[in-house]
Design a protein around this motif. Structure first.
Motif, short mmCIF file in Angstrom:
data_model
loop_
_atom_site.label_atom_id
_atom_site.label_comp_id
_atom_site.label_asym_id
_atom_site.label_seq_id
_atom_site.Cartn_x
_atom_site.Cartn_y
_atom_site.Cartn_z
N ALA A 19 2.58 9.40 2.17
CA ALA A 19 2.14 7.88 1.90
C ALA A 19 2.10 7.14 3.41
O ALA A 19 1.28 6.40 3.60
N GLU A 58 -9.80 7.27 -1.78
CA GLU A 58 -9.62 6.33 -0.74
C GLU A 58 -9.99 6.53 0.65
O GLU A 58 -10.12 5.66 1.62
N LEU A 90 -1.06 8.15 4.83
CA LEU A 90 -2.26 7.21 4.26
C LEU A 90 -2.27 5.98 4.66
O LEU A 90 -3.30 5.35 4.90
N ALA A 115 0.86 -1.21 0.06
CA ALA A 115 0.26 0.05 0.15
C ALA A 115 0.82 1.26 0.11
O ALA A 115 0.60 2.10 -0.76
N THR A 136 1.39 6.71 -6.81
CA THR A 136 0.13 7.54 -7.35
C THR A 136 0.59 9.01 -7.02
O THR A 136 0.19 9.91 -7.94
N VAL A 156 -2.64 13.92 -5.06
CA VAL A 156 -2.87 13.62 -3.43
C VAL A 156 -4.38 14.00 -3.15
O VAL A 156 -4.97 12.94 -2.61
N LEU A 205 -6.10 10.98 -4.65
CA LEU A 205 -6.19 9.82 -3.94
C LEU A 205 -6.96 9.90 -2.62
O LEU A 205 -7.82 8.93 -2.30
N ARG A 243 2.15 1.68 -3.47
CA ARG A 243 1.31 2.25 -4.20
C ARG A 243 0.67 3.80 -4.09
O ARG A 243 0.73 4.38 -5.08
N TYR A 244 0.67 4.19 -2.72
CA TYR A 244 0.35 5.57 -2.40
C TYR A 244 1.54 6.41 -2.90
O TYR A 244 1.18 7.60 -3.56
N TYR A 245 2.87 6.11 -2.64
CA TYR A 245 3.68 6.83 -3.20
C TYR A 245 3.95 7.27 -4.59
O TYR A 245 3.99 8.14 -4.97
#
Lengths: 195, 378
Positions: B301, B344, B304, B211, B218, B337, B340, B214-216
C-alpha cells in the motif's frame, strides 16, 4: 629527489593544483627566461617576509596595521566582520564600504573542532567594547556555518548595546530567476522590499 | 513516462545486452538466482544512481570487470500522461572501480550536480525487501518518505540536506559540552530547515492517509490500516510559522536532556511514520502487532501511495517494477493486488516471477521474456 621533482611537489601542495598541473608549471618556468622564475621566487619571498596579520583587525598587513586600519579617512564606527582575510578584498573591490573590518579567521564548525575560542571573537568583543562602534555588519558566508556564526555574534554583541546587522541575501545581479536555487529565491522573497 | 530501451554492460551478472522494452511492459520469467532482481535493480539505479538494495556501487560491477555502464531511453518525461508521444531522452550511468568514479549523464551531458539527473527515470519498485519498511525501525520509514518527497516535492531535498548538516554540527557542539549560547547558534537553521521537512512529511501523510487505507483494504479484502505522521512533538496546525514556533519550544524544553545525552533529541531525525490497524477504536501499531501478511500488504500500500504521489506531483504514470511481489502473498491477496494495479496503474509494468503461472498482470497480455544466467531472451 631532483630539483624539478621538489618544485613540482611544492606546487602540488597548493590548493587547486594536481600533480600534472604542477609538472606543467615547472616545465613552463624552465622554458621561460631565467629572470621570470627569479622574479616569481622574489615575489614569494617578499610576501612571506613582509605580510603578516594586522594587529587590530587580522587583515593582511605589511606593517603592524593594515592599509585600512591605518587610513584616517575610514569610518571606525562602522565595523564589518568577515570570515577570512580574502573576504576583505571582495568587499573592498566594491568601493562601497568606508568602514573598517574584523577578520574572524574562520567560522564556527564543531565538526572541525572550531569554537568561538578558535576564532578571533574575544578580540572582536574587546574592540566592540572599547572603540566607539555604532554598528557591526556581519558578513559571514551564507553557508550553514556562516549562518550559525552570525547568530552567535548577534547574540553576543547585541547585549553590549551595539546595533548588529547582517548582509542581505538574494538573487545575484544579472542572473535569470529560473536558474536560481529554491532556497535563495525563498530568502529573497522573505527579504523583499517595497518599491 | 516509460522505458523504451535499456543497455546493460557488466552490471552484476547481466553481461552485455541491449533491450527494446515493449510499451505496455514485460514479464521476466526465470528460476531463482538468474538475475531477475538485478535487472530491476539496474533500471532503478538510473533513477537514484544508487542500488535500491543499498549495496555499494563496487559490488554492482560484474565479477572480474572494472566498471559497469547502464543507459536508459525514456519516453514521455515531460508530463505527457499518455506516456507515448514525448521526445526520447537518454539517461546513462557508469561506475569505475579504479578511482571510484561515478559518471552520470542526461542526453550525453554531465549535470553540474548528481541531484539534477536524479528522478528523470521515474519508477516505483515493489520488492520483498519492502516489508522491512513496515516491520523494522523508524529509520527505514523516514528513509522511504525522504526518498518519495525528495523526488517529488521541490525544495525538500535541499531542506533535508541543510537539516542533516546543521544537526551534525549541533551534535558535535553538544558532544564537546560547548556553552549553551554556542549550541543554540545552530538553532536558527536547524528550526528553519527541520520545520520544512516536518511540515512536508506531515502534509504528505495527511494527503495520502485515505488512499493508503483504501489500498490496504482493497488488498486485504477485510480490515483497514492507517497511515499517519508521528512527530516528536504535537503539531496542531500545518503552517510553517507554527511548526517553527513549536520546534523552538520543543528545543527549549529538551535543553537539559540534550546536555545529558550530548545529542539533539527532537526534530525530524527522531520522527516516525505510524502504520496501524484500527481495532475497536484503538490504533494498533502494525510493527508490533502485524502478521507477516499484514506487513507485506502495508508495504504494498505504501508503494501504491508512492506511485500516486508521482502521478499527482509530476503529471505522468511512473514505471512499476514488481520484483517477485506475489511470492509471499496468499492467492486472494495476490489477485486483489493485480486487480488494483489493473485499475489504478495504467503505466508500464516490468515484473519478475519464477513461474509463468505467477504472471497475470494486464489480463495475461504482457509479453514474456525469459532470463537464464543473466541472459535475457525476448
Amino acid at each position: 629527489m631532483s630539483a624539478i621533482d621538489r618544485l613540482a611537489e611544492d606546487f602540488a601542495r597548493l590548493p587547486g593544483i594536481g600533480r600534472k598541473t604542477a609538472i606543467r608549471l615547472v616545465f613552463h618556468l624552465m622554458k621561460r627566461p631565467k629572470e621570470e622564475a627569479l622574479r616569481l621566487s622574489g615575489s614569494i619571498r617578499e610576501v612571506a617576509d613582509t605580510i603578516r596579520p594586522c594587529e587590530r583587525c587580522g587583515n593582511f598587513a605589511e606593517s603592524d596595521l593594515c592599509e585600512i586600519c591605518s587610513n584616517p579617512g575610514r569610518d571606525t564606527s562602522l565595523l564589518c566582520v568577515v570570515e577570512e582575510a580574502y573576504d576583505v578584498g571582495a568587499i573592498e573591490r566594491t568601493g562601497q564600504f568606508r568602514g573598517v573590518f574584523h577578520v574572524l579567521g574562520g567560522r564556527l564548525s564543531p565538526l572541525d573542532g572550531v569554537g568561538p575560542e578558535e576564532l578571533s571573537i574575544p578580540r572582536l568583543l574587546d574592540r566592540v567594547g572599547s572603540d566607539a562602534i555604532s554598528e557591526v555588519i556581519v558578513a559571514t558566508n551564507a553557508s550553514v556555518e556562516g549562518e550559525a556564526t552570525a547568530v552567535y555574534l548577534e547574540n553576543t554583541i547585541r547585549p553590549l548595546g551595539v546595533k548588529v546587522t547582517r548582509l542581505a541575501r538574494g538573487i545575484p545581479v544579472g542572473s535569470d530567476l529560473e536558474y536560481v536555487d529554491g532556497t535563495t529565491i525563498a530568502e529573497a522573497l522573505a527579504g523583499r522590499r517595497e518599491m | 513516462m516509460r522505458l523504451s530501451g535499456l543497455q546493460l554492460r557488466h552490471f552484476r551478472n547481466l553481461g552485455d545486452q541491449e533491450l527494446r522494452i515493449p510499451a505496455e511492459g514485460v514479464a521476466v520469467i526465470g528460476r531463482n538466482a538468474q538475475g531477475k532482481s538485478n535487472l530491476l535493480e539496474a533500471i532503478y539505479y538510473l533513477e537514484t544512481f544508487r542500488s535500491f538494495r543499498r549495496v555499494p556501487d563496487e559490488q554492482l560491477i560484474a565479477f572480474g570487470e572494472d566498471s559497469f555502464r547502464l543507459v536508459a531511453c525514456l519516453v514521455g518525461c515531460s508530463g505527457d500522461v499518455s506516456g507515448g508521444q514525448g521526445d526520447e531522452i537518454e539517461v546513462a550511468a557508469a561506475y569505475q572501480r579504479a578511482g571510484k568514479r561515478k559518471k552520470v549523464s542526461v542526453e550525453g551531458v554531465e549535470p553540474e550536480r548528481l541531484g539534477d539527473a536524479v528522478g528523470r527515470l521515474s519508477a516505483v519498485i515493489f520488492s520483498p525487501l519492502d516489508v522491512g519498511v513496515v516491520s523494522d525501525g523508524p529509520g527505514l520509514r523516514r528513509r522511504f518518505v525522504d526518498i518519495v518527497l525528495s523526488l517529488n516535492v521541490p525544495g525538500y531535498l535541499d531542506a533535508l540536506q541543510r537539516f542533516r548538516h546543521t544537526l551534525a554540527q549541533r551534535n558535535a557542539s553538544l558532544r564537546k559540552e560547548s556553552p549553551p549560547d554556542v549550541v543554540r547558534a545552530w538553532d536558527g537553521v536547524l528550526v528553519e530547515s527541520g520545520s520544512r521537512v516536518m511540515l512536508e512529511r506531515l502534509s504528505w501523510a495527511e494527503r495520502w492517509a485515505e488512499a493508503f487505507t483504501r489500498y490496504y483494504q482493497t488488498v486485504s479484502g477485510e480490515e483497514a490500516a492507517h497511515l499517519s505522521y508521528d512527530p516528536a512533538f504535537a503539531i496542531d496546525r500545518a503552517d510553517l510559522g507554527r511548526v517553527e514556533e513549536l520546534y523552538r519550544q520543543a528545543l527549549d524544553e529538551s535543553a537539559r536532556r540534550e546536555a545529558r545525552v550530548h545529542a539533539t533529541v527532537v526534530g525530524p531525525h527522531r520522527d516516525d511514520l505510524r502504520i496501524s490497524l484500527a481495532e475497536e477504536d484503538e490504533h494498533r501499531d502494525l510493527r508490533e502487532f502485524g502478521s507477516g501478511g499484514q506487513r507485506r500488504t502495508a508495504a504494498l500500500a505504501l508503494r501504491l501511495v508512492e506511485a500516486a504521489t508521482i502521478r499527482a506531483a509530476r503529471g505522468f504514470e511512473p514505471l512499476l517494477l514488481l520484483d517477485d511481489t506475489f511470492a509471499e502473498l496468499d492467492e486472494g491477496r495476490s489477485e486483489r493486488v493485480l486487480a488494483l494495479i489493473e485499475q489504478e496503474e495504467p503505466g508500464q509494468v516490468i515484473l519478475t516471477a519464477p513461474k509463468e503461472s505467477d504472471v497475470k498482470v494486464r489480463r495475461d497480455a504482457l509479453p514474456r521474456w525469459t532470463i537464464d544466467a543473466g541472459c535475457i531472451q525476448a
